[in-house]
Design an enzyme around this catalytic site. Structure first.
Site, PDB file in Angstrom:
ATOM      1  CB  SER A 180     -10.643  19.555  52.351  1.00  9.63           C
ATOM      2  OG  SER A 180     -11.200  20.708  51.735  1.00  9.63           O
ATOM      3  CE1 TYR A 182     -12.764  26.779  50.217  1.00 10.26           C
ATOM      4  CE2 TYR A 182     -11.367  25.092  49.225  1.00 10.26           C
ATOM      5  CZ  TYR A 182     -12.023  26.308  49.152  1.00 10.26           C
ATOM      6  OH  TYR A 182     -11.940  27.048  48.003  1.00 10.26           O
ATOM      7  CG  HIS A 183     -11.887  21.212  48.309  1.00  7.27           C
ATOM      8  ND1 HIS A 183     -10.744  20.975  49.044  1.00  7.27           N
ATOM      9  CD2 HIS A 183     -11.492  21.966  47.248  1.00  7.27           C
ATOM     10  CE1 HIS A 183      -9.704  21.561  48.445  1.00  7.27           C
ATOM     11  NE2 HIS A 183     -10.127  22.162  47.362  1.00  7.27           N
ATOM     12  CE  LYS A 186     -14.984  28.141  47.984  1.00  7.04           C
ATOM     13  NZ  LYS A 186     -15.280  29.553  47.644  1.00  7.04           N
ATOM     14  CD  GLN A 209     -10.130  31.466  40.677  1.00  7.00           C
ATOM     15  OE1 GLN A 209     -10.280  32.385  39.887  1.00  7.00           O
ATOM     16  NE2 GLN A 209      -9.986  31.662  41.964  1.00  7.00           N
ATOM     17  CE1 TYR A 255       3.100  19.697  52.175  1.00 10.51           C
ATOM     18  CE2 TYR A 255       0.799  19.706  51.522  1.00 10.51           C
ATOM     19  CZ  TYR A 255       1.839  20.270  52.234  1.00 10.51           C
ATOM     20  OH  TYR A 255       1.623  21.382  52.994  1.00 10.51           O
ATOM     21  NE  ARG A 326      -2.682  19.781  51.521  1.00 10.84           N
ATOM     22  CZ  ARG A 326      -2.931  20.868  50.800  1.00 10.84           C
ATOM     23  NH1 ARG A 326      -3.579  20.764  49.657  1.00 10.84           N
ATOM     24  NH2 ARG A 326      -2.540  22.038  51.215  1.00 10.84           N
TER      25      ARG A 326
END
Lengths: 386, 386
Positions: A180, A182-183, A186, A209, A255, A326
């Protein structure tokens, strides 16, 4: 120890602040309250009622006199963070001030840009301030196991691994194949931090984490001490979301095949692990990567655990398969190392079933807060929408 | 073919525009003129005089009627880029609109943030516009061989390689171990682009380009067609800088041992390679990585080549060792694959010595422009300054 906690007002930030203060350490908290605002944007709220920031500050100042300070501000404001780092001169910084939701980053272009900008540039500003004022401080950064992704079909090493290629051996970073925006933000952070350690000799721990769940830490003993508990599709992590669904009679939304396997960690153990890492810093110039989770589970298995524990509390819990919004594999090989924290003394506090029971008990006390937001439990934020 | 070229006003952008127009293709250029501004900030200018943007537009509109258009704007302005992509509806986009200097990104915090923000967010905005309006277009993105870095001591594969780990095999991205904030911004871009291909089925070519040098392409035949030629420490690449030093009697500044080995490519061949890639697009959803360089050389060897070629033109060229302001290995193993472009038909146009001779001849015509900026040739921007 003097610990700076950007993102103090969040799920982990608040619990960590309580824990570190109760150990006798000095904490300076920072926040721009983006988590409160972004959960508002999802039309949701914390399932457990939490204090306003003003009351949180009052509470901590009274309970831990002289040990707590707080500044409102944003890591994108380089002068703000520079000023705080200079004045507080922390021994350690636990950086929790990131947009933490994959689905939120996938809503649209604006949410992607917001996420990558907030996370990447915020972390860069923090790195520069540390280098300028407190180059020996220990930066603890929250990354995610999701940085590695689930695609390579290899066992996942703890940050680095040795490989051989055309007759030469080298130790290289384990590949990052995030899933994603977001990932990926990171991953960009991890790369920038690794470089800052090499360039400036900073010492940093980058925590990959697992997914955190739970309501309780040793210091959360009354409603004033509740940390937030999100259950909306963007900010509610999977076990927390299942538990919120369970107490309100909403079917658990799995999902697709539900074979998605991930590492998981109770909130109390996340706080334990971060605290262990603070007490065992890396050496100057070291970029240390730890995989921070307790056990790995498949998503469908977790739904069944919540169902089973729910039954012991008299809850009638059903499981519903939803079309997966997803873009991810719903069944895959997954085997991730997580030895470093165990070697430093980490042992889990409770089993996942015990933790789920505590969550359900806590949530049942505030069932009406979840029921009032039942309609936002599954909105189906699509990963690949046109 | 309709080709959108963000960064049209730069070193490669202008030369590529001339070439693509002369092939009969339609070009829409974009620029925010940051290269002109940033070279100004370095107190330098192009060694070869270049036209103002107004005159460049006039020149192209007259020479290629109906085939050229231009918009001033910034990729950070998501509405601007979205509007242009929608209206022009390109068959291919060659994205050259990045801050391209490693030393510039290392000046201070502000230059680091500017570089990562400009490059990462600009590329994301472009990706979203392509996905929204022209998802079948071919995005050609300029990355750099510097993304791989020089540390692992392995042969460098072309984007991906197969490895074995604990009995399982997988093809994974070749590790990225960049050596400047700029180079890391390119790695972040590569990761975001790889994800966009997977998520949305875009087709992209990510060029890991070597260091480009030279003044001439087939279409640069008079002063109106000159592309910019920078020789300052931030924007002048190493061979170009050496040649500018050589024509003005300034010693060639070699950093440390000069054993830094890199891949190099003449400007005319950079244009050739990009054009080959445009004619041979990847399939839908493919993230294709090519290593784009002709030969690899050590920096000290290149200085000696410039010295030798200079002698044939009557220039007395000396070589001076400077303390290395960069954090890098000055001697290292380096062996990088570069087969994909050769398989598509790439052959170099001239030898490096022939190219250096042409450069020196061109620069001697404009020696006074370099001499007027002699004091900025070596400022020693430090990689790890406190």
């Amino acid at each position: 120890m003097k610990i700076l906690i950007p993102g103090m007002d969040g799920y982990i930030g608040w619990a960590l602040t309580l824990h570190q203060l109760s150990l006798g350490n000095e904490v300076c908290g920072l926040d721009n309250f983006s988590r409160r605002k972004n959960v508002d944007e999802m039309n949701s709220h914390s399932a457990l009622p939490i204090l306003s920031i003003e009351k949180r500050i009052d509470y901590l100042e009274k309970k831990f006199p002289g040990k707590f300070s707080f500044y409102e501000g944003d890591l994108l404001d380089s002068h703000f963070i520079d000023d705080v780092v200079k004045r507080f001169s922390p021994d350690a910084v636990v950086h929790l001030a990131e947009q933490p939701s994959a689905p939120f980053s996938m809503i649209d272009q604006e949410h992607n840009i917001y996420t990558q900008q907030n996370n990447v540039i915020g972390t860069l500003n923090l790195l520069h301030s540390i280098q300028r004022h407190v180059p020996n401080t220990h930066l603890v950064k929250l990354g995610t196991m999701g940085e590695y992704g689930y695609d390579p079909g290899l066992e996942i090493a703890e940050g680095f691994f040795e490989i051989e290629f055309r007759g030469k051996k080298a130790t290289i970073p384990y590949p990052k194949l995030a899933g994603s925006w977001y990932h990926w933000s990171k991953v960009h952070d991890s790369n920038n931090i690794m470089f800052a350690c090499k360039l400036w000799g900073l010492r940093c721990t980058d925590i990959m984490q697992g997914i955190v769940y739970g309501t309780r830490t040793h210091e959360i003993t009354n409603e004033n001490e509740f940390t937030r508990y999100d259950f909306d599709e963007a900010f509610g992590t999977v076990i927390n979301r299942f538990c919120a669904q369970a107490v309100t009679g909403y079917p658990l939304t799995v999902y697709g095949l539900g074979g998605q396997t991930r590492g998981f960690l109770a909130l109390v153990d996340s706080i334990q692990c971060i605290s262990i890492l603070l007490e065992n810093p890396p050496h100057d110039g070291e970029y240390r990567v730890v995989n921070q989770f307790d056990q790995q589970y498949g998503v469908r298995d977790l739904a069944e655990k919540v169902q089973k524990v729910g039954k012991t509390l008299g809850l009638d819990v059903t499981i519903q398969t939803k079309e997966n919004p997803r873009k991810e594999m719903e069944k895959h090989f997954y085997q991730a190392d997580h030895e470093k924290l165990k070697k430093l003394g980490f042992e889990n506090t409770r089993s996942v079933e015990e933790e789920i029971k505590l969550i359900l008990e806590d949530l049942l006390e505030h069932k009406e807060r979840i029921e009032s937001k039942k309609d936002i439990m599954f909105k189906g934020i699509k990963w690949n929408k046109k």
